[in-house]
Every structure is written in C-alpha cells, then in structure tokens.
Write an enzyme that holds these catalytic residues in place. Sequence first.
Site, short mmCIF file in Angstrom:
data_model
loop_
_atom_site.label_atom_id
_atom_site.label_comp_id
_atom_site.label_asym_id
_atom_site.label_seq_id
_atom_site.Cartn_x
_atom_site.Cartn_y
_atom_site.Cartn_z
N LYS A 66 43.92 39.56 48.21
CA LYS A 66 45.10 38.92 47.62
C LYS A 66 46.26 38.88 48.60
O LYS A 66 46.31 39.66 49.55
CB LYS A 66 45.45 39.59 46.30
CG LYS A 66 44.39 39.23 45.24
CD LYS A 66 44.79 39.47 43.83
CE LYS A 66 43.68 38.92 42.93
NZ LYS A 66 43.76 39.40 41.56
N ARG B 271 36.90 44.70 41.53
CA ARG B 271 36.38 43.33 41.70
C ARG B 271 36.65 42.91 43.13
O ARG B 271 37.81 42.81 43.53
CB ARG B 271 37.10 42.41 40.69
CG ARG B 271 36.61 40.98 40.68
CD ARG B 271 37.36 40.17 39.63
NE ARG B 271 36.89 38.80 39.60
CZ ARG B 271 37.36 37.85 40.40
NH1 ARG B 271 38.30 38.13 41.29
NH2 ARG B 271 36.88 36.62 40.34
#
Length: 278
Positions: free
Chosen positions: A224, A258
């Site tokens: 991210k 994840r």
Amino acid sequence: MPPSGHLRFGDQLLDLTRPRVMGILNVTPDSFSDGGRFVDREKALEHARRMNADGADIIDIGGESTRPGAAPVNVDVELERVVPLVEALAREGMRICVDTAKPAVMREALRAGAGMINDVRALREPDALNVVAAGKAAVCLMHMQGEPRTMQAEPHYDDVVAEVRDFLVERARCCEAAGIARDRIVIDPGFGFGKTVAHNLALLRSLRIFEATGYPVLAGLSRKSMLGGFAGRDVNERAAASVAAALAAVARGAAIVRVHDVRDTVDALKVWHAIGTE
Ligand code: 9MG
C-alpha cells in the site's frame, strides 16, 4: 472476549492459533489481462498455484479493483473473471475467498466452491447479508469511509480507532442477527480505505483493540502507498516493506495477513514463530 481460535471456513475449521496468510489474486485489467474484458485465466491459475505452493492458507480472488480512484465493474464482467477461477482452484483443494461487494457474485462464488467472502463494504449491499447467511462461508467485514473513487480525497474522523471498531462490531452484530455464526466472522480496519497515513498508523498501533472485540482480525497492508512513502519504493518494490508491516500487524494480534508476496511473508512468519514471543 478473546477470538475463538478458529474460523469456520465452509465445511472446514481453520486453526487461527497461528497467523495465516491470504494470497492476493487480482484478476482486473491492470493485472493478468490484455487490458480489456478478457483476463488471462491460465496466468491467473499459475499465480494461484504458485502462492499455494509457497504456503498461502487462503487465496483471495478479486475481479473488481478497489484501489483509490478505481471505477466500478459490471456484474457480468466480474462473474466471468472470477467464477471459473473459483471452480478450478477449489477443485484443486485450495481454500478460496472471493473479494466482492456484489450479492450476485457472492452467490455464484459460493456455489462454485468459495469458502469465504471478503467484502470491503462489510455486507451493506441489499441482500448481501442474506446470501452469506444462507451458506456456510466465512466473511471478512472491512471498514471503508466513502467510495473507492473518492475515498482518499479528505478522510475525516474524530477518533479513528473507536469509529472504525464501533462500525465493525455493529456490522458483525448485524451478521449474527442474520444467522451468520460468530466463528464465521473476521473484521478488518481497512488500511488505506478512506484513511490518511496518520489514520492507518493509529489503527495499526491499536490493532489489539480490534482483537479485543473477540473477532479475528485481518490486516491488509501489502504494497500500500503508505509503505511506499516510508520506504521510498514503487509499488512492485515493496515486498520487504510489506513483510515488515505484516509482522507488525501479527505482533499486535492480526490472525490473517492479506499479502501479494506470499513466500517472503511465510518465511518471515516461520522465523517469527521460531523466535517466539515473551
Ligand atoms: C480488496 N482489498 C484491498 N485491500 C484490502 C484490505 O486491506 N483488506 C481487505 N479485507 N480487502 C482488501
């Protein structure tokens, strides 16, 4: 209340007394595709098999991008991208989760053998609760402020940790009221979904508060933009930064991480486990 120590995943019980790795399989035009409607299925299958061989406990298949600025995808396109992969990979014995907010996709994915639904909208679409309640699948309820197209414009909270936690507990209670057993529910603060870097850090540092709700916590930090900012790396060069973030989440109670970089994360968790915690 501490989490129960397992997740009911379809007909299986997934032991959560050790951290689990969910490998990301995106089948969107910016992943395995020709840039249009057709997604290269063989490449996607190969990638899932690789993640499985590398130690992924769950494969999370997504046919609609949820990145900041992403446009919505038509239901037929999403079905065509996702369902054949679910059928093929579930038949090979992998635990399959489907990342979707659309009840029609959830229904077909569950029929095709998925054991879990990952919903960035936390089953808020009409009928989503009923579709999941009617089956035996686990569900991940994620928090998002706003919509993917605009969510990073001006996220605002008075108390990000309390607001996100209260939202997730409220959605989990709605699930239980609709007939979804408590041991089928996972919660996720939704890093990067309508959050500034300061919000993400506050949530990560307070992950124990989410664990204390009694629901297992899933953390999705992999590649991210916050990590890119800290490490000064482009999106495809964030494996080390992502592993560090996954370990930081596990250290604060995350039950599932994840990730894109399954092998590196699995190795890091093995070392983590061998060292043990005091
Ligand atoms: C689909 N997707 C992208 N990022 C995610 C995250 O952080 N958590 C979950 N549950 N899904 C995500």
